[in-house]
Write an enzyme that holds these catalytic residues in place. Sequence first.
Site, mmCIF file in Angstrom:
data_model
loop_
_atom_site.group_PDB
_atom_site.id
_atom_site.type_symbol
_atom_site.label_atom_id
_atom_site.label_comp_id
_atom_site.label_asym_id
_atom_site.label_seq_id
_atom_site.Cartn_x
_atom_site.Cartn_y
_atom_site.Cartn_z
ATOM 1 N N ASP A 165 0.084 -1.028 -0.225
ATOM 2 C CA ASP A 165 -0.262 -0.174 -0.066
ATOM 3 C C ASP A 165 1.297 1.137 0.186
ATOM 4 O OD1 ASP A 165 -2.865 1.101 0.619
ATOM 5 O OD2 ASP A 165 -1.623 1.728 1.786
ATOM 6 N N GLU A 192 14.369 -14.500 -0.685
ATOM 7 C CA GLU A 192 14.363 -15.323 0.347
ATOM 8 C C GLU A 192 13.921 -16.507 0.134
ATOM 9 O OE1 GLU A 192 15.278 -14.333 4.533
ATOM 10 O OE2 GLU A 192 16.478 -12.391 4.333
#
Length: 547
Positions: free
Chosen positions: A214, A274
């Site tokens: 956002d 990751e």
Amino acid sequence: MNLMQDMSRKDVHAPDQDWWRGAVIYQIYPRSFQDSNGDGIGDLSGIIHRLDHVASLGVDAIWISPFFRSPMLDFGYDVSDYRDVDPMFGSLGDFDALIARAHELGIKVLIDLVLSHSSDQHAWFQESRQSRENARADWYVWADAKPDGTPPNNWLSIFGGSAWEWDGERMQYYLHNFLTSQPDLNLHNPDVQDALLDVARFWLERGVDGFRLDTINFYFHDKELRDNPALDPDQRNATIAPEVNPYNWQDHLYDKNQPENLAFLKRFRAVLDEFSAVAVGEVGDAQRGQEIQAAYTSGNDKVQMCYSFDFLSGVSPTADRVGGVLREFEAGVGDGWACWAFSNHDVIRHATRWQLSDAAYRTYAALLLSLRGSVCLYQGEELGLSEAYVAYEDLQDPYGIRFWPKFKGRDGCRTPMPWVADNRNAGFSDGKPWLPIAMEHVARAVSVQNAQPDAMLDFYRAMIAFRGRYPALAKGDFTLIRAEEGVVIFTRSHDGQRLLCAFNLSDAGQDIALPDGNWTLCEDAPFATPDAQHIGPWQALFAHEET
């Protein structure tokens, strides 16, 4: 014929790490999707119940708007605990079950992270406001008043008025780009960055496939707190409430869009990598959205994709307008990647915003699903829903309540999904819905359209399936050929396949000249195209060439 697809499982852990490139993402606004416990508010269990519908569309992923603990003054975009589910939506166990079911159906899950600000009820802010010396004193943006007691500068809040609120505990102002109950986090502080990256890891470890970020360009503010300059009235082209909100009178050079954000986004991308996860950022800027989009998505070391507000505005998307946006994008974004959208939870639904007939609506949907970039579809878009009228006494949105009646807020695009026609609440809830059901939506309910050949819902399924059969539409290069006089024509090319896409955005038939090539009409496209040299009113033509 009914084009309800076979919901055969896709391998959600397929080796294509580039799955997001050209993905179709379905936005779920959980308050309004499906209520499972009769309290009138949608919840996570409700989403699980309706995932078969989402899977039937053939989309690649869902984006779920915030469901974290919150006082709900901005309906979840004011987070009081980033690591828990608000009880009105269920529990962490419900969320885990949602992830499991979505993955069974081959659907990736993106969740909405609100990192630029928190709720003033968050423990971080409660500690920060206690003094100027505590451990989190610098976790939010605090500043002294001017000598006359007025705010530190002229920055304005999107929800109206000054972006600064006086706090009697610290005897300082704090920054809030949105509601006064949404203080801005200070990402200039590395400890704040670390805490937010840990939030991302928490959800990635629970199995999410990525995030919608956002207000991604609001993360940093100018350290010197310099005043924003005035904006020329001719440039006041904001998407939300431009006619009533003086926020649109400033050129927002200093309260957002700061260069320090690039380094933070690289840190965020390292966390994503990751987990082989992805992120799409919301770029909230009316003047330089594509410039920011390019900066944030280029180089393969920040977020994978961003969407700006080019097609979320009220400007009619004529062929010339579409061509202008696409030319600017192709010239400026380079190796970056867009995520295009026509509607979301913040803007008037595009059926109403652009006053579209069903035929025009279909043609614009085909255009959206043919552009170079990924695509966000907003719940109900597949049904052709219009903006709902919500009476003042039923309003929930603080933005609409403040600026009524010139701006009626965002509730009209947030009313509950219509699932069945033979139920007073359209199958959304057994209780009183938090926003009223739009009666005009009932005739477009999912149950109605599932039983109707050639319904809007069928068209969306067919067009998404068509996109899936042609890799050039999802991942291919883009060449604009024509965008004028009601006609948009471009080609998409990928791995030996070239696809011609032509759209008649007018009420009159249009003769066209195909570019050089050995073109064969795509008979599996969801449009009647008997003539390769002519497109009927509000029709599209697709042709392919194998090279």
